[in-house]
Scaffold this motif. Structure first.
Motif, PDB file in Angstrom:
ATOM      1  N   MET A  16       0.826  -1.208   0.000  1.00  0.00           N
ATOM      2  CA  MET A  16       0.000   0.000   0.000  1.00  0.00           C
ATOM      3  C   MET A  16       0.860   1.257   0.000  1.00  0.00           C
ATOM      4  SD  MET A  16      -3.286  -0.708   2.446  1.00  0.00           S
ATOM      5  CE  MET A  16      -2.483  -1.595   3.758  1.00  0.00           C
ATOM      6  N   ALA A  17       1.912   1.253   0.826  1.00  0.00           N
ATOM      7  CA  ALA A  17       2.769   2.435   0.927  1.00  0.00           C
ATOM      8  C   ALA A  17       3.454   2.746  -0.397  1.00  0.00           C
ATOM      9  CB  ALA A  17       3.817   2.230   2.022  1.00  0.00           C
ATOM     10  N   HIS A  18       3.723   1.721  -1.188  1.00  0.00           N
ATOM     11  CA  HIS A  18       4.399   1.921  -2.467  1.00  0.00           C
ATOM     12  C   HIS A  18       3.436   1.948  -3.648  1.00  0.00           C
ATOM     13  CE1 HIS A  18       7.801   0.630   0.076  1.00  0.00           C
ATOM     14  NE2 HIS A  18       8.409   1.573  -0.621  1.00  0.00           N
ATOM     15  N   GLY A  19       2.133   1.963  -3.348  1.00  0.00           N
ATOM     16  CA  GLY A  19       1.132   2.068  -4.403  1.00  0.00           C
ATOM     17  C   GLY A  19       1.063   0.864  -5.323  1.00  0.00           C
ATOM     18  N   ARG A  20       1.434  -0.302  -4.806  1.00  0.00           N
ATOM     19  CA  ARG A  20       1.410  -1.522  -5.606  1.00  0.00           C
ATOM     20  C   ARG A  20       0.277  -2.423  -5.161  1.00  0.00           C
ATOM     21  NH1 ARG A  20       7.095  -1.919  -3.841  1.00  0.00           N
ATOM     22  NH2 ARG A  20       6.311  -3.500  -2.433  1.00  0.00           N
ATOM     23  N   LEU A  21      -0.216  -3.213  -6.083  1.00  0.00           N
ATOM     24  CA  LEU A  21      -1.145  -4.276  -5.718  1.00  0.00           C
ATOM     25  C   LEU A  21      -0.330  -5.424  -5.153  1.00  0.00           C
ATOM     26  CD1 LEU A  21      -3.598  -4.415  -8.753  1.00  0.00           C
ATOM     27  CD2 LEU A  21      -4.058  -3.583  -6.451  1.00  0.00           C
ATOM     28  N   MET A  22      -0.803  -6.020  -4.090  1.00  0.00           N
ATOM     29  CA  MET A  22      -0.092  -7.138  -3.492  1.00  0.00           C
ATOM     30  C   MET A  22      -0.338  -8.382  -4.336  1.00  0.00           C
ATOM     31  SD  MET A  22       0.056  -8.285   0.478  1.00  0.00           S
ATOM     32  CE  MET A  22      -1.387  -9.296   0.565  1.00  0.00           C
ATOM     33  N   GLN A  23       0.713  -9.136  -4.581  1.00  0.00           N
ATOM     34  CA  GLN A  23       0.584 -10.346  -5.382  1.00  0.00           C
ATOM     35  C   GLN A  23      -0.213 -11.406  -4.631  1.00  0.00           C
ATOM     36  OE1 GLN A  23       4.912 -11.084  -5.413  1.00  0.00           O
ATOM     37  NE2 GLN A  23       4.443 -13.111  -4.646  1.00  0.00           N
ATOM     38  N   GLY A  24      -0.600 -12.436  -5.354  1.00  0.00           N
ATOM     39  CA  GLY A  24      -1.288 -13.578  -4.748  1.00  0.00           C
ATOM     40  C   GLY A  24      -2.758 -13.321  -4.502  1.00  0.00           C
ATOM     41  N   GLY A  25      -3.344 -14.192  -3.706  1.00  0.00           N
ATOM     42  CA  GLY A  25      -4.741 -14.059  -3.369  1.00  0.00           C
ATOM     43  C   GLY A  25      -5.580 -15.236  -3.815  1.00  0.00           C
ATOM     44  N   ARG A  26      -4.956 -16.152  -4.548  1.00  0.00           N
ATOM     45  CA  ARG A  26      -5.668 -17.338  -5.001  1.00  0.00           C
ATOM     46  C   ARG A  26      -5.862 -18.271  -3.809  1.00  0.00           C
ATOM     47  NH1 ARG A  26      -3.042 -21.693  -6.619  1.00  0.00           N
ATOM     48  NH2 ARG A  26      -1.143 -20.476  -6.766  1.00  0.00           N
ATOM     49  N   LEU A  27      -7.053 -18.858  -3.685  1.00  0.00           N
ATOM     50  CA  LEU A  27      -7.344 -19.763  -2.575  1.00  0.00           C
ATOM     51  C   LEU A  27      -7.497 -21.195  -3.085  1.00  0.00           C
ATOM     52  CD1 LEU A  27      -9.831 -17.557  -0.525  1.00  0.00           C
ATOM     53  CD2 LEU A  27      -7.384 -17.871  -0.157  1.00  0.00           C
ATOM     54  N   ASN A  28      -7.644 -22.137  -2.162  1.00  0.00           N
ATOM     55  CA  ASN A  28      -7.777 -23.571  -2.443  1.00  0.00           C
ATOM     56  C   ASN A  28      -6.478 -24.180  -2.943  1.00  0.00           C
ATOM     57  OD1 ASN A  28     -10.490 -23.770  -1.643  1.00  0.00           O
ATOM     58  ND2 ASN A  28     -11.142 -22.961  -3.630  1.00  0.00           N
ATOM     59  N   GLY A  29      -5.356 -23.720  -2.410  1.00  0.00           N
ATOM     60  CA  GLY A  29      -4.060 -24.282  -2.767  1.00  0.00           C
ATOM     61  C   GLY A  29      -3.811 -25.605  -2.061  1.00  0.00           C
ATOM     62  N   THR A  30      -2.804 -26.299  -2.507  1.00  0.00           N
ATOM     63  CA  THR A  30      -2.438 -27.577  -1.890  1.00  0.00           C
ATOM     64  C   THR A  30      -1.032 -27.474  -1.331  1.00  0.00           C
ATOM     65  OG1 THR A  30      -1.642 -28.413  -4.002  1.00  0.00           O
ATOM     66  CG2 THR A  30      -3.923 -28.924  -3.431  1.00  0.00           C
ATOM     67  N   PRO A  31      -0.776 -28.150  -0.227  1.00  0.00           N
ATOM     68  CA  PRO A  31       0.557 -28.090   0.376  1.00  0.00           C
ATOM     69  C   PRO A  31       1.592 -28.795  -0.501  1.00  0.00           C
ATOM     70  CG  PRO A  31      -0.825 -29.658   1.550  1.00  0.00           C
ATOM     71  CD  PRO A  31      -1.689 -28.995   0.531  1.00  0.00           C
ATOM     72  N   SER A  32       2.804 -28.282  -0.509  1.00  0.00           N
ATOM     73  CA  SER A  32       3.876 -28.910  -1.284  1.00  0.00           C
ATOM     74  C   SER A  32       4.986 -29.462  -0.403  1.00  0.00           C
ATOM     75  CB  SER A  32       4.451 -27.919  -2.299  1.00  0.00           C
ATOM     76  OG  SER A  32       4.915 -26.762  -1.645  1.00  0.00           O
ATOM     77  N   HIS A  33       4.873 -29.255   0.931  1.00  0.00           N
ATOM     78  CA  HIS A  33       5.898 -29.742   1.863  1.00  0.00           C
ATOM     79  C   HIS A  33       5.319 -30.713   2.893  1.00  0.00           C
ATOM     80  CE1 HIS A  33       8.743 -26.796   0.294  1.00  0.00           C
ATOM     81  NE2 HIS A  33       7.787 -25.880   0.411  1.00  0.00           N
ATOM     82  N   GLY A  34       4.108 -31.196   2.644  1.00  0.00           N
ATOM     83  CA  GLY A  34       3.491 -32.135   3.572  1.00  0.00           C
ATOM     84  C   GLY A  34       2.913 -31.491   4.817  1.00  0.00           C
ATOM     85  N   GLY A  35       2.748 -30.176   4.794  1.00  0.00           N
ATOM     86  CA  GLY A  35       2.216 -29.464   5.957  1.00  0.00           C
ATOM     87  C   GLY A  35       0.718 -29.252   5.864  1.00  0.00           C
ATOM     88  N   ARG A  36       0.230 -28.366   6.720  1.00  0.00           N
ATOM     89  CA  ARG A  36      -1.194 -28.011   6.750  1.00  0.00           C
ATOM     90  C   ARG A  36      -1.377 -26.628   6.156  1.00  0.00           C
ATOM     91  NH1 ARG A  36      -2.652 -28.762  12.907  1.00  0.00           N
ATOM     92  NH2 ARG A  36      -4.372 -27.427  12.257  1.00  0.00           N
TER      93      ARG A  36
END
Length: 149
Positions: free
Chosen positions: A51-71
């Motif tokens: 916000m301070a730099h006037g940029r949109l924050m990346q990401g935001g997609r939901l329903n991802g899957t773990p890639s390291h065996g975590g939660r």
């Protein structure tokens, strides 16, 4: 504004890593709960910086899957620059013991997080505290060849 991101929390070398699923970076904690709290703080700071730099924050997609065996956990933060602990550039200069021109340079170089509110430059207090904790020495840094010789 409310930011929602998913993090994978997994154990590695005695720590719990909190890695955002669709963003670069991450954080960690000593316990699962500590890692979730740390993820929340990380998300808040990342959102404020965007916000301070006037940029949109990346990401935001939901329903991802773990890639390291975590939660996968969902973390949300509500942040707004107007509710952030900030001071004017002049106050930042006094706190840091430098000139207002030096504060402007540090803001431009990214050493301090700042934004404009009308004609006033506001500086995130946390970035000032981080700079003070670094305890930089006065004066210009020496060039590498001057240190070696």
């Amino acid at each position: 504004m409310i930011y929602i991101r998913e993090f994978e929390i997994y154990e590695n070398d005695g720590f719990f890593i909190a890695e955002p699923l669709d963003m670069e970076g991450g954080t960690f904690g000593e316990s699962f709960e500590d890692a979730v709290k740390s993820a929340s703080n990380w998300l808040r700071e990342t959102a404020l910086d965007s916000m301070a730099h006037g940029r949109l924050m990346q990401g935001g997609r939901l329903n991802g899957t773990p890639s390291h065996g975590g939660r996968v956990v969902v973390v949300s933060v509500d942040c707004d620059l107007s509710r952030t602990d900030a001071v004017t550039a002049a106050d930042a200069a006094r706190m840091l013991g430098v000139s207002s021109a030096r504060v402007a340079q540090m803001c431009e170089s990214g050493k301090l997080t700042s934004w404009k509110e009308g004609s006033r430059r506001m500086v995130l207090r946390q970035s000032i505290e981080a700079r003070l904790a670094e305890n930089p020495k006065p004066g210009r840094p020496k060039r590498p060849e001057a240190i070696e010789g």
